[in-house]
Design an enzyme around this catalytic site. Structure first.
Site, PDB file in Angstrom:
ATOM      1  N   HIS A  19       9.219 -27.095  17.281  1.00 54.00           N
ATOM      2  CA  HIS A  19       8.531 -25.717  17.686  1.00 54.00           C
ATOM      3  C   HIS A  19       9.608 -24.885  18.432  1.00 54.00           C
ATOM      4  CE1 HIS A  19       4.503 -28.048  17.828  1.00 54.00           C
ATOM      5  NE2 HIS A  19       4.819 -27.387  16.791  1.00 54.00           N
ATOM      6  N   HIS A  42       1.127 -28.014   6.446  1.00 56.12           N
ATOM      7  CA  HIS A  42       0.271 -28.942   7.198  1.00 56.12           C
ATOM      8  C   HIS A  42       0.167 -28.454   8.551  1.00 56.12           C
ATOM      9  CE1 HIS A  42       2.270 -30.941   3.714  1.00 56.12           C
ATOM     10  NE2 HIS A  42       1.202 -31.814   4.046  1.00 56.12           N
ATOM     11  N   SER A  97       2.413 -25.489  15.777  1.00 56.94           N
ATOM     12  CA  SER A  97       3.239 -24.576  15.062  1.00 56.94           C
ATOM     13  C   SER A  97       2.641 -23.280  14.312  1.00 56.94           C
ATOM     14  CB  SER A  97       4.077 -25.171  13.777  1.00 56.94           C
ATOM     15  OG  SER A  97       3.230 -26.138  13.297  1.00 56.94           O
ATOM     16  N   GLU A 115      -4.688 -26.587   6.019  1.00 56.73           N
ATOM     17  CA  GLU A 115      -5.118 -27.986   6.677  1.00 56.73           C
ATOM     18  C   GLU A 115      -6.343 -28.464   5.751  1.00 56.73           C
ATOM     19  OE1 GLU A 115      -5.567 -31.299   8.279  1.00 56.73           O
ATOM     20  OE2 GLU A 115      -3.946 -29.963   9.026  1.00 56.73           O
ATOM     21  N   ASP A 139      -5.182 -28.901   0.019  1.00 56.15           N
ATOM     22  CA  ASP A 139      -3.950 -29.495   0.153  1.00 56.15           C
ATOM     23  C   ASP A 139      -2.765 -28.376   0.292  1.00 56.15           C
ATOM     24  OD1 ASP A 139      -2.077 -32.058  -0.691  1.00 56.15           O
ATOM     25  OD2 ASP A 139      -1.455 -30.397  -1.792  1.00 56.15           O
ATOM     26  N   GLY A 140      -1.907 -28.809   1.176  1.00 50.79           N
ATOM     27  CA  GLY A 140      -0.797 -27.793   1.736  1.00 50.79           C
ATOM     28  C   GLY A 140       0.268 -27.434   0.510  1.00 50.79           C
ATOM     29  N   ASP A 160       5.582 -29.675   7.244  1.00 53.37           N
ATOM     30  CA  ASP A 160       5.491 -30.572   8.416  1.00 53.37           C
ATOM     31  C   ASP A 160       4.338 -31.609   8.286  1.00 53.37           C
ATOM     32  OD1 ASP A 160       5.426 -31.750  11.052  1.00 53.37           O
ATOM     33  OD2 ASP A 160       4.232 -30.157  11.922  1.00 53.37           O
TER      34      ASP A 160
END
Length: 258
Positions: A19, A42, A97, A115, A139-140, A160
């Site tokens: 971060h 994510h 984040s 997410e 799905d990211g 991530d």
């Protein structure tokens, strides 16, 4: 898998690494009076209570941000985000984040975060409801592929994953290759854990071969508790913004004091 919940790990030393570097990159990129795109694959829930039972149980925040917050001067972008989060949500709140990005970016910028976990997505949407952020329940990587190249073309993508799905280590290099080809001017930042199993090593070899000019930064730290497998944190950044090299050198010195 939909079992991962970051509240058990929020504010740990890996989060501090990830971060703080994300904040540095976004702070630099917003100095130019041109809009940008932010994409996160994510996202988690964006806002965490470090006093929650789950966070206290693992002691990771106690070994992380609650131990090293004084590493960052008040004018550091990460410190500014922490301060604003505490003011708005309480002294034991911690920004994930997506909230780091939402607090540093501007109304002219485009923010998309994904997410898949239903409860985490609901918490994410609630936490980010005051901000102009599009929260995708999907799905990211699917979202990232659908959006790239984004408009505006200038921008940053944070990848991530939890790495709970072991195939992540083999599929991520292919995903990053596809994304960087579609968005060759984008900053693509991949976070990865450094584990005692060295599961990340083959992935980093493939990424390094494919992207020799990327910035790779790793920090090491003691395990949060006996038997804990994560002993470090890594960031692999394609098209790193100006100033990131200096920031990682400073972080290296700080982590060596642990």
């Amino acid at each position: 898998m939909l079992s991962y919940q970051h509240i058990y790990h929020a504010g740990n030393l890996a989060d501090v690494h990830k971060h703080s570097l994300l904040a540095v990159m976004l702070d630099y990129m917003t100095r130019k009076n041109k809009p940008l795109s932010y994409i996160e694959t994510h996202a988690g829930r964006a806002l965490y209570d470090l006093g929650a039972t789950e966070a206290v149980k693992t002691l990771e925040a106690a070994q992380g941000i609650e131990r090293v917050a004084d590493w960052f001067d008040a004018d550091h972008p990460y410190a500014r985000v922490l301060s604003q989060t505490h003011t708005e949500n309480g002294a034991r709140s911690y920004p994930g984040s997506p909230l780091v990005a939402a607090l540093l970016l501007r109304p002219t910028d485009s923010l998309h975060v994904a997410e898949l976990h239903p409860q985490e997505h609901a918490a994410l949407a609630l936490a980010l409801s005051p901000y102009p952020v599009k929260c995708h329940h999907r799905d990211g990587f699917e979202m990232a592929f659908a959006l790239t190249p984004p408009t505006p073309r200038r921008g940053l993508m944070l990848v991530d994953p939890s790495y709970e799905v072991k195939t992540d280590y083999t599929t991520i290099p292919r995903h990053i290759a596809k994304l960087s080809k579609a968005w060759n001017v984008g900053v693509i930042a991949l976070w990865y854990p450094i584990l005692t199993s060295a599961a990340h090593t083959p992935m980093l070899r493939l990424l390094g071969d494919a992207h020799p000019d990327a910035l790779r930064h790793e920090v090491r730290f003691p395990p949060a508790r006996p038997g804990h497998g994560m002993v470090g944190s890594g960031m692999f950044v394609i098209n790193p913004p100006y100033g990131l090299e200096m920031a990682v050198k400073h972080l290296t010195k700080l982590y060596k004091t642990l």
